[in-house]
Design a protein around this motif. Structure first.
Motif, short mmCIF file in Angstrom:
data_model
loop_
_atom_site.label_atom_id
_atom_site.label_comp_id
_atom_site.label_asym_id
_atom_site.label_seq_id
_atom_site.Cartn_x
_atom_site.Cartn_y
_atom_site.Cartn_z
N ARG A 48 4.64 -7.18 -1.53
CA ARG A 48 4.68 -5.61 -0.98
C ARG A 48 3.50 -5.09 -0.64
O ARG A 48 2.74 -3.98 -0.48
N LEU A 77 -3.38 4.30 2.19
CA LEU A 77 -4.01 5.07 3.31
C LEU A 77 -3.38 6.37 3.71
O LEU A 77 -4.27 7.27 4.02
N ILE A 78 -2.09 6.61 3.49
CA ILE A 78 -1.85 8.05 3.60
C ILE A 78 -1.47 8.87 2.47
O ILE A 78 -0.90 9.77 2.25
N PHE A 108 1.28 6.54 -8.40
CA PHE A 108 2.20 6.56 -7.64
C PHE A 108 2.70 5.05 -7.15
O PHE A 108 3.99 4.65 -7.24
N ALA A 153 -1.24 7.78 -1.22
CA ALA A 153 -0.76 7.54 -2.45
C ALA A 153 -1.87 7.20 -3.48
O ALA A 153 -2.64 6.52 -3.29
N ARG A 181 14.84 -3.44 -6.46
CA ARG A 181 14.19 -4.70 -6.27
C ARG A 181 14.68 -5.76 -7.19
O ARG A 181 14.83 -7.00 -6.77
N ILE A 197 5.40 10.46 -1.23
CA ILE A 197 4.22 10.32 -1.80
C ILE A 197 3.42 11.79 -2.14
O ILE A 197 3.12 11.95 -3.36
N LEU A 256 6.45 -0.17 8.21
CA LEU A 256 7.13 -1.12 7.20
C LEU A 256 8.28 -1.53 7.81
O LEU A 256 9.21 -0.68 7.95
N ARG A 309 -6.52 12.73 1.60
CA ARG A 309 -5.65 12.07 2.63
C ARG A 309 -4.24 12.66 2.86
O ARG A 309 -3.77 12.77 4.09
N ARG A 310 -3.54 13.14 1.98
CA ARG A 310 -2.30 13.75 2.06
C ARG A 310 -2.44 14.87 2.96
O ARG A 310 -1.26 15.17 3.61
N PRO A 323 -7.65 1.30 0.88
CA PRO A 323 -9.05 1.75 0.31
C PRO A 323 -9.04 1.92 -1.18
O PRO A 323 -7.87 1.95 -1.56
N ARG A 380 17.70 -7.09 -5.44
CA ARG A 380 17.51 -7.59 -4.15
C ARG A 380 17.29 -9.16 -4.12
O ARG A 380 17.61 -10.06 -3.52
N VAL A 421 -0.35 0.67 3.23
CA VAL A 421 -0.19 1.88 3.91
C VAL A 421 0.04 3.05 3.25
O VAL A 421 -0.55 4.14 3.41
N SER A 422 0.95 2.81 1.92
CA SER A 422 0.68 4.13 0.83
C SER A 422 -0.37 4.73 0.72
O SER A 422 -0.57 5.71 0.40
N ILE A 471 -11.64 6.77 4.01
CA ILE A 471 -11.21 5.21 4.00
C ILE A 471 -12.50 4.68 3.81
O ILE A 471 -12.40 3.62 2.81
N ASP A 519 14.04 2.42 -7.63
CA ASP A 519 13.23 1.41 -6.89
C ASP A 519 13.02 0.04 -7.44
O ASP A 519 13.40 -0.95 -7.01
N GLU A 533 1.89 -5.11 2.19
CA GLU A 533 1.58 -4.06 3.50
C GLU A 533 2.23 -2.45 2.88
O GLU A 533 1.37 -1.75 3.40
N GLU A 534 3.06 -2.29 2.04
CA GLU A 534 3.37 -1.15 1.84
C GLU A 534 2.63 -0.27 1.07
O GLU A 534 2.18 0.91 1.07
#
Lengths: 302, 223
Positions: free
Chosen positions: A201, A210-211, A217, A213, A18, B106, B91, B78-79, A301, A21, A207-208, B51, A14, A203-204
């Protein structure tokens, strides 16, 4: 373990993507880091060469006694006996004024000039080579010999070498200070680069997180980015210094052999290259770590 | 599965987003959080997802009291959830495949499993074969379906969805509701917030209505 390696492999890939890029920005950043690192590195190389030369000169200290013009063969024999019996003297060589003139003509190409002088202006001389660890005893011999009736001038060749050593110590302190300052500059450059990457980055990252990460990570690719940037910048510094040393060798030509018996200037060996690579990588990593640690706190968060 | 006891959330500035909520949700249940904008639906979902943290009270998910979990442990909770967002949170510099694969990466899923799981999740939301597409070229309904695929790709037992049909026309909204019904039939615990209950008319869901941060039907709390 396999998972851990895979995650690190992905983070490194990654980071490389970057870097590729944003190719132009990457090259400019690497040039700034490379040039910043090359300054203390070049100074270090200069000091290493001067140090090698001064150590070579100071390794076998030499005392030269120039005799008065009225000293005869008997005076010379008596002085030779006194010198040879001195514990500081490893070798004693008598150089007649004729031989000194011949050497001068040969080495400096002054044959025409000498003929015009009509007579040999050089004195007879003794060259006393001291033991490597007897520089102080040789200095004491110089002080004694300077008072001998038939000695015009006594010169100890280690004096200038000691002065060079003192200058080298000051130079090394300068390299350390410069290295520290430019190291901080590298950390600052990386810090800022990573800050911009984090903002790009945002947003990434959000989001990461939130789900699921973890901070580790999210942090990992940025740490690789900083470390790779440092390593590549170090590589550029290494290349710039090598180019400069090669150019200097060509410019100096024969004079290099006076400094180095091998006919080449000292440059970066494997240990120095490894140290440069390690240090540059570590500083890049540190800049990235500081940046990520500071900026990740701002993302929700927690 | 999910239990909220005496939960209140006060944001800096003194606004109470939710007040004294008692709510229990059983495994495999489908719960609709309804109410007007600003009623506290999103806050309640954020509290369930860890959150946000409650100002008072406790939130327990799968037996874990979120208030007692460390910051480092929350991402692992959360996972195990699937989160669907009103604004999709896709994204746009990545294609559909990479968006859906993100939770798997993740969570450290094996590389060989990821394409199969992503393919299955996209099939389930009716977007099979669209892996290479850019999200920006998809309709609002398709983007929401990608978001749902991302939420279910790791096969969570609980899915929390915040206004999944908002900003969608009726046809797209019906597709999304159908998807949630299928998830519910598959045994997934669903908590969905919506301000348009009509869109979920056919769903076999328990309704919990919020008004100004409070439950209007406490008898439906089932704690």
């Amino acid at each position: 373990m396999k998972n851990w390696l895979r995650e690190h492999g992905l983070a490194m890939r990654d980071a490389l993507v970057r870097l590729g890029r944003h190719f132009v920005a990457t090259i400019l950043n690497l040039l700034v880091i490379g040039i910043a690192l090359s300054l203390p590195l070049a100074l270090y190389i200069v000091l290493e060469n001067v140090s090698a030369f001064s150590q070579q000169a100071a390794a076998e200290p030499q005392l030269t006694l120039f005799l008065r013009s009225d000293a005869d063969q008997g005076d010379a024999q008596s002085m030779e006996a006194r010198l040879k019996s001195h514990p500081a003297a490893a070798r004693v060589q008598f150089i007649t004024k004729d031989r000194a003139l011949a050497n001068l003509e040969k080495s400096a190409g002054l044959s025409g000039v000498v003929e015009e002088l009509g007579s040999n202006p050089l004195p007879d001389a003794f060259v006393v080579t001291g033991h490597p660890d007897q520089a102080e005893a040789l200095e004491s011999l110089r002080a004694d010999a300077a008072k001998w009736a038939k000695v015009d001038h006594a010169q100890l060749d280690t004096v200038w070498a000691r002065q060079v050593e003192a200058a080298l110590r000051a130079g090394r302190a300068t390299v350390a200070a410069l290295g520290l300052l430019l190291g901080i500059a590298l950390v600052a450059i990386t810090f800022n680069t990573i800050r911009l990457q984090i903002l790009n980055r945002r947003e990434e990252i959000e989001v990461s997180k939130l789900i699921g990460a973890t901070n580790g990570f999210i942090r990992r690719p940025f740490l690789y980015l900083g470390a790779l940037q440092g390593l590549m910048g170090g590589g550029i510094a290494w290349g710039l210094v090598l180019l400069a040393v090669n150019a200097l060798e060509r410019e100096l030509g024969v004079a290099v052999s006076l400094v180095s018996p091998s006919g080449h200037l000292a440059t970066l060996g494997l240990p120095e290259t490894a140290a440069l690579a390690g240090l540059a990588t570590m500083l890049g990593w540190l800049g990235a770590w500081l940046s990520v640690s500071l900026h990740l706190r701002r993302f929700e968060p927690a | 599965m999910i239990r909220l006891l005496g939960v209140s959330k006060r944001y800096p500035g003194g606004r109470d987003a939710v007040k004294n909520i008692d709510l229990g949700i059983a495994r495999g249940e489908f719960v609709l959080l309804t109410g007007h904008s600003g009623a506290g639906k999103s806050t309640l979902l954020e509290l369930m997802a860890g959150i946000e943290r409650p100002t008072t009270g406790s939130v327990t998910v799968s037996g874990q009291n979120l208030g007692r979990l460390s910051r480092a442990a929350l991402p692992f909770l959360r996972r195990r959830l699937g989160l669907v967002f009103q604004d999709h949170k896709l994204l746009f510099d990545r294609n559909v495949y990479d968006n859906v694969a993100l939770p798997l990466r993740i969570a450290g899923f094996a590389s060989a499993d990821i394409p199969k799981r992503v393919g299955a999740a996209l099939e389930r939301v009716g977007l099979g074969g669209r892996e290479k597409h850019d999200p920006v070229g998809l309709s609002g309904g398709e983007q929401q379906r990608v978001c749902i695929a991302r939420a279910i790709v790791h096969r969570p037992t609980v899915v929390l969805a915040d206004e999944p049909t908002a900003n969608l026309d009726d046809a797209y909204a019906r597709e999304i509701v159908t998807l949630f019904r299928h998830l519910h039939e598959a045994g997934v615990t669903l908590v969905v917030s919506t301000h348009s209950i009509g869109a979920f008319g056919g769903a076999n869901a328990r309704q919990v209505e919020l008004r100004a941060g409070e439950m209007t039907n406490p008898q439906g709390a089932r704690t």
